[in-house]
Enzyme design. Structure first.
Site, PDB file in Angstrom:
ATOM      1  N   THR A   1       0.798  -1.334  -0.095  1.00 46.57           N
ATOM      2  CA  THR A   1       0.049   0.087   0.023  1.00 46.57           C
ATOM      3  C   THR A   1       0.897   1.274   0.005  1.00 46.57           C
ATOM      4  O   THR A   1       1.814   1.239   0.235  1.00 46.57           O
ATOM      5  CB  THR A   1      -0.686  -0.029   1.243  1.00 46.57           C
ATOM      6  OG1 THR A   1      -1.453   1.303   1.487  1.00 46.57           O
ATOM      7  CG2 THR A   1      -0.032  -0.352   2.432  1.00 46.57           C
TER       8      THR A   1
ATOM      9  N   GLU B   1       0.061   3.602   1.915  1.00 50.18           N
ATOM     10  CA  GLU B   1       0.213   4.162   3.468  1.00 50.18           C
ATOM     11  C   GLU B   1       1.661   4.009   4.116  1.00 50.18           C
ATOM     12  O   GLU B   1       1.952   4.600   4.875  1.00 50.18           O
ATOM     13  CB  GLU B   1      -0.783   3.455   4.199  1.00 50.18           C
ATOM     14  CG  GLU B   1      -2.200   3.865   3.630  1.00 50.18           C
ATOM     15  CD  GLU B   1      -3.431   3.308   4.608  1.00 50.18           C
ATOM     16  OE1 GLU B   1      -2.861   3.267   5.870  1.00 50.18           O
ATOM     17  OE2 GLU B   1      -4.366   3.419   4.187  1.00 50.18           O
TER      18      GLU B   1
ATOM     19  N   LYS C   1       2.298  -3.261   7.349  1.00 49.63           N
ATOM     20  CA  LYS C   1       2.420  -3.473   5.907  1.00 49.63           C
ATOM     21  C   LYS C   1       3.900  -2.942   5.574  1.00 49.63           C
ATOM     22  O   LYS C   1       4.625  -3.709   4.791  1.00 49.63           O
ATOM     23  CB  LYS C   1       1.484  -2.797   4.893  1.00 49.63           C
ATOM     24  CG  LYS C   1       0.012  -3.187   5.101  1.00 49.63           C
ATOM     25  CD  LYS C   1      -0.231  -4.421   4.642  1.00 49.63           C
ATOM     26  CE  LYS C   1       0.237  -4.587   2.996  1.00 49.63           C
ATOM     27  NZ  LYS C   1      -0.180  -6.055   2.465  1.00 49.63           N
TER      28      LYS C   1
ATOM     29  N   PHE D   1     -14.543   3.385   3.326  1.00 53.48           N
ATOM     30  CA  PHE D   1     -15.406   4.616   3.265  1.00 53.48           C
ATOM     31  C   PHE D   1     -16.463   4.505   2.138  1.00 53.48           C
ATOM     32  O   PHE D   1     -17.677   4.980   2.326  1.00 53.48           O
ATOM     33  CB  PHE D   1     -14.194   5.724   2.773  1.00 53.48           C
ATOM     34  CG  PHE D   1     -14.713   7.207   2.608  1.00 53.48           C
ATOM     35  CD1 PHE D   1     -15.520   7.675   3.473  1.00 53.48           C
ATOM     36  CD2 PHE D   1     -14.788   7.710   1.280  1.00 53.48           C
ATOM     37  CE1 PHE D   1     -16.178   9.076   3.378  1.00 53.48           C
ATOM     38  CE2 PHE D   1     -15.036   8.794   1.055  1.00 53.48           C
ATOM     39  CZ  PHE D   1     -15.925   9.680   1.950  1.00 53.48           C
TER      40      PHE D   1
END
Ligand code: NAD
Ligand code: DAU
Length: 329
Positions: free
Chosen positions: A118, A120, A149, A185
């Site tokens: 990811t 992130e 991660k 979301f």
């Protein structure tokens, strides 16, 4: 190909993509946690896809399955930031120990691994930062999810360097599309509207995410498996930066609701402000391009999918909202 975590959102879309666009024979390994859904793999041809229920931390099972396949594509993870803030332990088990378990089997049998990660891992950007994440951005994860991660990526890199593991890594931005769990979301807001609940925006909603359709993620992963250089990392993104408030207003108006018919709820602790991917390396080196560059069209199709597949998401909805209510979200 052994595909881990393919009863989840992105892994299941990848398997559908493989079946439609290649002649690869697939074995899925999935633990069917709360995020795994057998319905996401329903209808796939039995002569192309075999599903094994099991844990990537189970070394004996992983050994057998890795030995029997040529390529391992590793999607399995605990994937939700909010969950990681309330109960980090499963993130350490699956994302770190699970990845380690796969790495050892891939090393033993000298197989090819593609590790899914990811954006992130890079932390977040200021809203006005002209730079986006590249393959050279230093790791700076914020949440228990993103730090595990990041840890899994570093394990892969270490196995490449120390043991010559044949692996590639990709770090992708926020995916949207069919079969995403309603805790996330976009599906949360769509299904709130469909069930007569008001959508919930964390804080002021100025946080920016860089949206990409799940099929574009799949085509990029396939391209990296086919042509990526071993040992390399590729960032995957489709230039889809939008703030949460704009996305929510688009969902509301697309579904015939007033643009302000939502509640502000308590913000996520440590909430990353902005993610943005520079995917030049993937595009220039491997010639990849997104097929869904128009976010609004992709979002409308996603809304239609949730309208038409209530049986898929309905069983998850009440429990998910009950959990959020407890957290004030
Ligand atoms: P998801 O939560 O929808 O699915 C995860 C799947 O992994 C589920 O089917 C679950 O049952 C399975 N799983 C969990 N623990 C397991 C274990 N110990 N053994 C075997 N299976 C296990 O997640 P997702 O959103 O599809 O994300 C898939 C991967 O893509 C993750 O590695 C995530 O970090 C990465 N990723 C996600 C996004 C995104 O926007 N969702 C973006 C970039 C990267
Ligand atoms: O960037 C890639 C990452 O994208 C993946 O690694 C993660 O697995 C994936 O879950 C996703 O992480 P986010 O935390 O960005 O996704 P989420 O859907 O949880 O939230 C998106 C944004 O919307 C985030 O800024 C928080 C906000 N949000 C979320 C929910 C669930 C809300 O405002 N309201 C909500 O109800």
């Amino acid at each position: 190909m052994l595909v881990t975590g393919a009863a989840g959102f992105i892994g299941s879309n990848f398997v559908h993509y493989l079946v439609a666009n290649t002649d690869v024979i697939v074995t899925v390994l999935d633990k069917f946690t709360y995020a795994g859904n057998a319905a996401s793999l329903a209808g796939l041809p039995e002569n192309r896809v075999t599903v094994v229920r099991g844990d990537i931390c189970d070394a004996e099972l992983v050994d057998q399955l890795v030995r029997a396949n040529d390529v391992v594509v590793h999607y399995a993870a605990e994937s939700h930031n909010d969950n990681s803030l309330h109960d980090p332990r499963p993130f350490l088990d699956t994302n770190i120990i699970g990845t380690y378990t796969l790495l050892e089997a891939v090393r033993r049998y000298e197989k090819r691994l593609h590790h899914i990660s990811t954006d992130e891992v890079y932390g977040d950007l200021e809203l006005d930062d002209p730079n986006r994440f590249t393959e050279h951005t230093p790791y700076n994860p914020s949440s228990p999810y993103s730090s595990t991660k990041a840890g899994s990526d570093l394990l892969v890199r270490a196995w490449v360097r120390s043991f010559d593991l044949q692996a590639t890594i990709s770090n992708c931005s926020n995916n949207y599309g069919p079969r995403q769990h309603v805790e996330k979301f976009i599906p949360r807001q769509i299904t709130n509207i469909l069930t007569g609940e008001r959508p919930k925006l964390y804080g002021e909603g100025l946080n920016v995410r860089d949206w990409i359709h799940a099929d574009d993620h799949s085509s990029a992963v396939l391209r990296i498996i086919e042509a990526g250089r071993l040992g390399e990392t590729y960032l995957i993104g489709a230039d889809g930066e939008k703030n949460n408030k704009d996305v929510l207003e688009l969902i509301l108006t697309s579904m015939g609701q007033p643009a302000d018919a939502y509640d502000h709820v308590v913000d996520r602790p440590g909430h990353d402000l902005r993610y943005a991917i520079d995917s030049t390396k993937l595009r220039e080196e491997l010639g990849w391009q997104p097929a869904f560059p128009d976010f609004e069209r992709g979002l409308t199709a996603t809304i239609d999918w949730y309208r038409e597949n209530e049986a898929w998401w309905r069983p998850q909805k009440a429990e998910t909202e009950a959990k959020y209510r407890e957290q004030g979200q």
